[in-house]
Design a protein around this motif. Structure first.
Motif, mmCIF file in Angstrom:
data_model
loop_
_atom_site.group_PDB
_atom_site.id
_atom_site.type_symbol
_atom_site.label_atom_id
_atom_site.label_comp_id
_atom_site.label_asym_id
_atom_site.label_seq_id
_atom_site.Cartn_x
_atom_site.Cartn_y
_atom_site.Cartn_z
ATOM 1 N N CYS B 158 0.835 -1.204 0.000
ATOM 2 C CA CYS B 158 0.000 0.000 0.000
ATOM 3 C C CYS B 158 0.868 1.252 0.000
ATOM 4 O O CYS B 158 0.439 2.319 -0.453
ATOM 5 N N LEU B 159 2.102 1.121 0.520
ATOM 6 C CA LEU B 159 2.975 2.289 0.559
ATOM 7 C C LEU B 159 3.390 2.733 -0.843
ATOM 8 O O LEU B 159 3.934 3.824 -1.022
ATOM 9 N N GLU B 161 1.419 3.487 -3.128
ATOM 10 C CA GLU B 161 0.400 4.395 -3.645
ATOM 11 C C GLU B 161 0.320 5.639 -2.759
ATOM 12 O O GLU B 161 0.086 5.540 -1.563
ATOM 13 N N GLU B 163 -1.876 7.966 -2.428
ATOM 14 C CA GLU B 163 -3.148 8.271 -1.761
ATOM 15 C C GLU B 163 -3.268 7.557 -0.427
ATOM 16 O O GLU B 163 -3.890 8.040 0.506
ATOM 17 N N HIS B 164 -2.686 6.351 -0.335
ATOM 18 C CA HIS B 164 -2.741 5.614 0.921
ATOM 19 C C HIS B 164 -1.932 6.315 2.001
ATOM 20 O O HIS B 164 -2.264 6.270 3.174
ATOM 21 N N GLY B 170 -7.213 3.933 5.052
ATOM 22 C CA GLY B 170 -7.526 3.077 3.912
ATOM 23 C C GLY B 170 -6.732 1.783 3.964
ATOM 24 O O GLY B 170 -7.224 0.708 3.645
ATOM 25 N N CYS B 174 -8.302 -1.919 4.093
ATOM 26 C CA CYS B 174 -7.865 -2.836 3.050
ATOM 27 C C CYS B 174 -7.307 -4.113 3.669
ATOM 28 O O CYS B 174 -7.628 -5.230 3.263
ATOM 29 N N LEU C 224 0.428 1.619 -11.633
ATOM 30 C CA LEU C 224 0.628 2.574 -10.543
ATOM 31 C C LEU C 224 1.488 3.741 -10.998
ATOM 32 O O LEU C 224 1.359 4.857 -10.496
ATOM 33 N N ARG C 230 -5.085 4.165 -15.148
ATOM 34 C CA ARG C 230 -6.072 3.382 -14.411
ATOM 35 C C ARG C 230 -7.426 4.050 -14.335
ATOM 36 O O ARG C 230 -8.427 3.401 -14.149
ATOM 37 N N LYS C 390 -6.553 1.676 -6.114
ATOM 38 C CA LYS C 390 -5.700 1.637 -4.922
ATOM 39 C C LYS C 390 -6.145 0.523 -3.960
ATOM 40 O O LYS C 390 -5.355 0.097 -3.128
ATOM 41 N N TYR C 391 -7.388 0.073 -4.068
ATOM 42 C CA TYR C 391 -7.809 -1.074 -3.260
ATOM 43 C C TYR C 391 -7.691 -2.382 -4.039
ATOM 44 O O TYR C 391 -7.564 -3.444 -3.469
ATOM 45 N N TYR C 393 -5.332 -3.205 -6.341
ATOM 46 C CA TYR C 393 -4.013 -3.797 -6.601
ATOM 47 C C TYR C 393 -3.447 -4.594 -5.423
ATOM 48 O O TYR C 393 -2.845 -5.635 -5.650
ATOM 49 N N PRO C 394 -3.656 -4.158 -4.152
ATOM 50 C CA PRO C 394 -3.147 -5.042 -3.092
ATOM 51 C C PRO C 394 -3.841 -6.411 -3.134
ATOM 52 O O PRO C 394 -3.211 -7.426 -2.888
#
Lengths: 322, 200, 500
Positions: B158-159, B161, B163-164, B170, B174, C224, C230, C390-391, C393-394
């Protein structure tokens, strides 16, 4: 979607055993049985045939974990390094514990010292089969044709380094001239080539050749057991035909070195009891295997003798990686 | 003269790999056309690859200029540094016993360290972090268990991105969602063979 | 013919029993679910489910396992289209146009085409298996090692058609793929090649780590890096159904794909893996929409998906008529039968008519069920694309990692995936394409195997490749294809050189 998954949850359970009172200590949790081959092969099949009744008798679940790779040595190494608490077991076999030690010089375990060998499950002979149109029904005919043809005879096997391959090497040495070994990737493609007539002969393990022999799509030339096989009494042995070649594939149950003797003996007793049941006897007879009857000590000795027996044959075969 | 840099590098890459392959292939017997040895096919394949690489290389000189993005000095430093640090970590750890002596833990730790160094400059950040997250997963899975490995890979990835980073809540959501979902799918339903909790 | 109808009627009688229908549905559902999960394949699932089949009648057990097999094929194309995640060779081809279609907002149409095309091809394939199984077996048996070699070589030549850009670079990648495929134990001698003493490499580099790394993970990194790309993925959803125009274009592609796939599927020496991209090549050269290839042409989804499914059906022929499984899933089915006390073999038709005809009928029933299950789910799948990236891809990363690990229960595969993701990223930057590499990777080892076997059997005489009519034909087609491909680019190069 969630429904889909929910339903399969009901199904995707391991071999569940009824709740039986069990002895103190072992077995205290699910037993992991490592099969060092991909699902679907003979070893995998044998593991499944035996693990179900064994789970019932021991009163714990047994889950099968397939860890294929490097002629069954990857899965074997994993078990050799596991804790010897009796909850991790291995389907030991001729490839990983008989031929492998000579075939892979940088193998990272000792086939005898790094394991507690528990019980022999089955032995099965190999059989030389021929395409019916090839006109080879005995070793004498095979020898005669081999000498007569300018390039020698071709013989297919399920792969280089297998016990079937070793038999081809031994036969070639007995005849004084190498047989052209045509290795395939597995018994299925090799058998297809023999049925299609692209290769006249094949050295195959009996369980995988049995149905083709019964259907008459191939004919048996010689059986590698010491005596004629009860399921195929019409196929003579190598010895009967004047060649002192005996070699059988085998599977057994082993664990990491240092397992408690009481646990080893317990499993050995249960496995032998399972193999003695009429149901299993019939199943094995159909597949062309002979159920094992050895004690743990005898099986350990058996493995040791196999390692010694195959070493010179492997050297002669030229199947030497690196 | 304009040079297509992408093709130039592609050609060099194909030739380089094939040259290494040919060098490694020296230890394999060639055999004859009838009984081809293990080295026969690699020899043919690598020479063909060198030939194709050479064509790509030559063609790049005569075609329109497709430029590669220039690496900043920080990017070059972290690229070289990442490889150096990763190799060093692996080298030191592989001879120590215990956790790092088992399976591929020393390799994994080396790769993790290397990717983290790589991710320092802006240009490599995403590539470094995503791959570091996968390495962390591999490292944690067998020893620390399924859940720890999942937390590791999710939080670290998540790091990548921005926005996170602005709204860390978030990441939490997640993580919780994926933990429950993966447990349900892979453990409850598929019953894959893996430790759930740390093995101490 | 009459006999066939009687037999089929008998088969449907078996397949349509309540229990068998239930388990066919169950198998199809499970298969779809695991097909969607990257890395988790039908082999692993079937081996997990085998103990349950002990308790079922043999026919029911096999019907369920076959359902999983088809279901996984359907599910696999879903992730290929939506997320650029190919779990097997055939899905590599589907990603090429399918993922592009999804990015153009036509994910729904791509999924619908895949489902309908597969169903049609599955129906034709089933009829072929039932009507002329034994006859087709003879075709399979007439292919010798020399013929297979030439077929594989032809496959590799046309693999470079997958190129979106430079043909020479694509051929370079095909050859590099072949080189990667050489890693592992040499089948002929048992020698280790390029394994660096790593036992995990002795069985070769795994397909899934390469495919997941170069497609899935590398794609995450690239997405990303380009936030603008995206938003395209999440904002455009478009109509779920095919437009009239799309339908008109997809239909002939499905027909052609079915023919190609049915034929290649019969060949147990690796024919089925050629089916999807054989059809892709054909569409790219022959279809009306050939100009749109590379930017989301529907023919490029319809043809390969149909070919793949037709091949999946006809690949049952060697199993049913010779008792020889042509892939790992079928090997497991044979295992399940043996555990049930049935020896599959050439006599299965006479000895087990219920099983034989029941299975054939349930192949069709299973395909129909998949269509019914999958069409309504398209809306849901497409919604998945609206989850913010952003949700998303993890989740992709986690599913890939677990899937890759569970292949062999070994973290080694996780690290391999990481290496290939970096390699895939580099290739993207250099405009080296991953798809030709993967085809070379899969076909290369088979080609070497057949080449060496052919030479062993011919005592080193190369002429065998020209003397055998099948082989000679394949080589001729390959030569023409290569000439057609290279001529335009050579001419273009010359023009440019002159212009300078």
């Amino acid at each position: 979607m969630s429904n889909v998954v929910a339903r399969r949850g009901v199904l995707a359970t391991s071999v569940f055993a009824p709740h039986v009172l069990r002895a103190q200590g072992w077995p205290s949790q699910t037993i992991r049985l490592v099969v060092p081959y991909a699902p679907g092969g003979t070893t995998d099949l044998m593991a499944r045939l035996v693990s179900q009744p064994l789970a019932e008798r021991l009163g714990v679940a047994i889950t099968i974990e397939n860890r294929p790779g490097a002629g069954a040595t990857v899965g074997s190494l994993a078990v050799a390094q596991a804790a010897p608490d009796g909850h991790t077991l291995l389907m030991s076999n001729i490839a990983s514990h008989g031929i492998g030690p000579s075939l892979y010089p940088n193998i990272r375990y000792d086939a005898v010292r790094d394991f507690s060998h528990i019980a022999l499950i089955t032995e099965n002979p190999s059989v030389f089969v021929a395409n019916p149109r090839a006109g080879i029904t005995s070793l004498a005919e095979l020898a005669q044709r081999h000498r007569a043809s300018s390039g020698g005879l071709d013989m297919a096997t399920s792969g280089a380094g297998s016990s079937n391959h070793m038999l081809v090497v031994l036969m070639g040495r007995a005849l004084g001239r190498d047989i052209n070994h045509i290795p395939f990737r597995g018994a299925g493609p090799a058998m297809t080539a023999v049925i299609a007539g692209q290769v006249p002969l094949m050295s195959d393990s009996l369980p995988s050749a049995a149905s083709h022999l019964r259907a008459g799509s191939v004919v048996g030339v010689a059986m590698s057991s010491a005596q004629r096989h009860p399921a195929f009494p019409a196929i003579p042995t190598f010895r009967e035909q004047g060649h002192d070649i005996v070699g059988t594939g085998w599977f057994g149950l082993s664990g990491p070195a240092g397992m408690a003797a009481s646990v080893v003996d317990h499993i050995n007793r249960e496995v032998r009891a399972i193999l003695a049941t009429a149901e299993q006897q019939a199943r094995f007879a159909e597949l062309g295997g002979t159920p094992g009857r050895l004690s743990a000590a005898e099986y350990t000795d058996y493995v040791r003798r196999e390692v010694e027996y195959w070493a010179p044959v492997v050297r002669a075969s030229g199947a030497q990686p690196d | 003269m304009k040079i297509n840099e992408k093709d130039l590098m592609s050609g060099l890459f194909l030739i380089l790999i094939a040259a290494v392959g040919l060098w490694l292939n020296q230890e394999h017997t060639l055999g004859s056309a009838r009984r081809m040895g293990p080295g026969y096919m690699p020899l043919m394949v690598f020479w063909l690859q060198i030939g194709l690489g050479a064509i790509v290389l030559l063609a790049s000189i005569f075609s329109d200029g497709e430029k590669l993005t220039r690496w900043t000095s920080a990017e070059i430093a972290s690229f070289v540094g990442g490889i150096a640090v990763g190799t060093a970590v692996w080298w030191v750890l592989k001879s120590t016993g215990g956790f790092f002596g088992q399976t591929y833990n020393a390799v994994g730790t080396g790769m993790l360290a290397g990717f983290l160094v790589l991710s320092i400059p802006q240009g490599w950040r995403i590539l470094g972090v995503i791959n570091a997250a996968m390495c962390l997963f591999g490292l944690l899975l067998e020893k620390m268990g399924f859940f720890a490995a999942l937390v590791g890979i999710i939080v670290l990835s998540c790091l990548a991105e921005r926005e996170h980073l602005k709204k860390p809540v978030g990441i939490l959501g997640c993580t919780v969602f994926l933990l429950v979902m993966c447990w349900f799918v892979f453990i409850k339903q598929l019953d894959i063979r893996v430790n759930l909790w740390p093995q101490l | 013919m009459e006999l066939l109808l009687t037999n089929l009627a008998h088969g449907f009688g078996v397949a349509l029993s309540f229990q068998n229908l239930t388990f066919a549905l169950l198998g199809a559902l499970i298969g779809t679910a695991i097909g969607v999960l990257p890395g988790i394949g039908p082999v692993a699932t079937i081996s997990l489910l085998l103990p349950i089949t002990f308790g079922l009648p043999a026919t029911t057990a096999i019907i369920m396992l076959a359902g999983i097999f088809y279901g996984a094929q359907y599910g696999g194309s879903t992730t290929a289209i939506l997320l650029n995640l190919p779990g097997e060779v055939s899905s590599v081809v589907t990603t090429l146009e399918g993922y592009k279609m999804a990015r153009n907002g036509r994910a729904g149409a791509a999924l619908a085409t895949a489902a309908i095309g597969s169903f049609f091809a599955g129906t034709v394939g089933t009829v072929l298996v039932a009507a002329s199984g034994p006859l087709l077996t003879q075709v399979a048996l007439s292919f010798g090692p020399a013929d297979y070699f030439s077929l594989m070589l032809l496959g590799l030549i046309i693999a470079s058609v997958l190129a979106q850009g430079s043909v020479v670079k694509a051929i370079g990648m095909v050859v590099f793929g072949v080189a990667l495929g050489l890693v592992g134990t040499d089948v002929q001698t048992g020698q280790q090649r390029f394994t660096f003493g790593i036992p995990e490499l002795s069985d070769g580099i795994g397909f899934v780590p390469v495919a997941m790394g170069m497609f899935g993970i590398a794609e995450i990194v690239l997405n990303l890096e380009r936030p603008e790309a995206r938003s395209v993925l999440t904002n455009k959803v478009g109509s779920l159904w095919l437009t009239k125009e799309e339908f008109r274009r997809a239909t002939p592609a499905v027909l052609r794909g079915t023919v190609v796939g049915s034929f290649l599927g019969i060949l147990p020496g690796g024919g089925a893996s050629l089916a999807a991209f054989g059809s892709y090549m054909m569409e790219r050269k022959m279809s009306k929409g050939r100009d749109q290839f590379g930017s989301g042409a529907i023919e490029g989804v319809a043809g390969p998906e149909a070919a793949n499914n037709a091949a999946a059906q006809t690949s049952f022929i060697p199993l049913l008529t010779l008792g020889i499984p042509s892939n790992a899933v079928m090997a497991l089915m044979v295992g399940a039968l043996i555990i049930q006390g049935i020896q599959p073999g050439p006599r299965m038709v006479e000895a087990q008519p219920d099983l034989f005809w029941g299975l054939i009928a349930s192949m069709w029933v299973g395909n129909l069920m998949l269509l019914v299950i999958n069409l309504p789910m398209i809306g849901m799948w497409v919604k998945l694309l609206q989850v913010p990236y952003k949700y998303l891809y993890p989740a992709i990363l986690v599913f890939c990692s677990i899937g890759v690990y569970s292949l062999n229960n070994n973290v080694f595969d996780v690290y391999m995936t990481v290496l290939f993701s970096v390699f895939g990223y580099m290739c993207n930057k250099l405009r080296l394409e991953a798809a030709p590499l993967l085809i070379g990777f899969v076909l290369g080892p088979m080609m070497e195997e057949h080449l060496r076997r052919a030479m062993l059997l011919s005592r080193g005489d190369v002429m065998v490749f020209l003397q055998r009519p099948i082989s000679a034909t394949m080589l001729a087609i390959g030569f023409i294809a290569l000439a057609l491909m290279l001529l335009p680019s050579l001419r273009k190069g010359k023009d440019k050189a002159l212009a300078e």
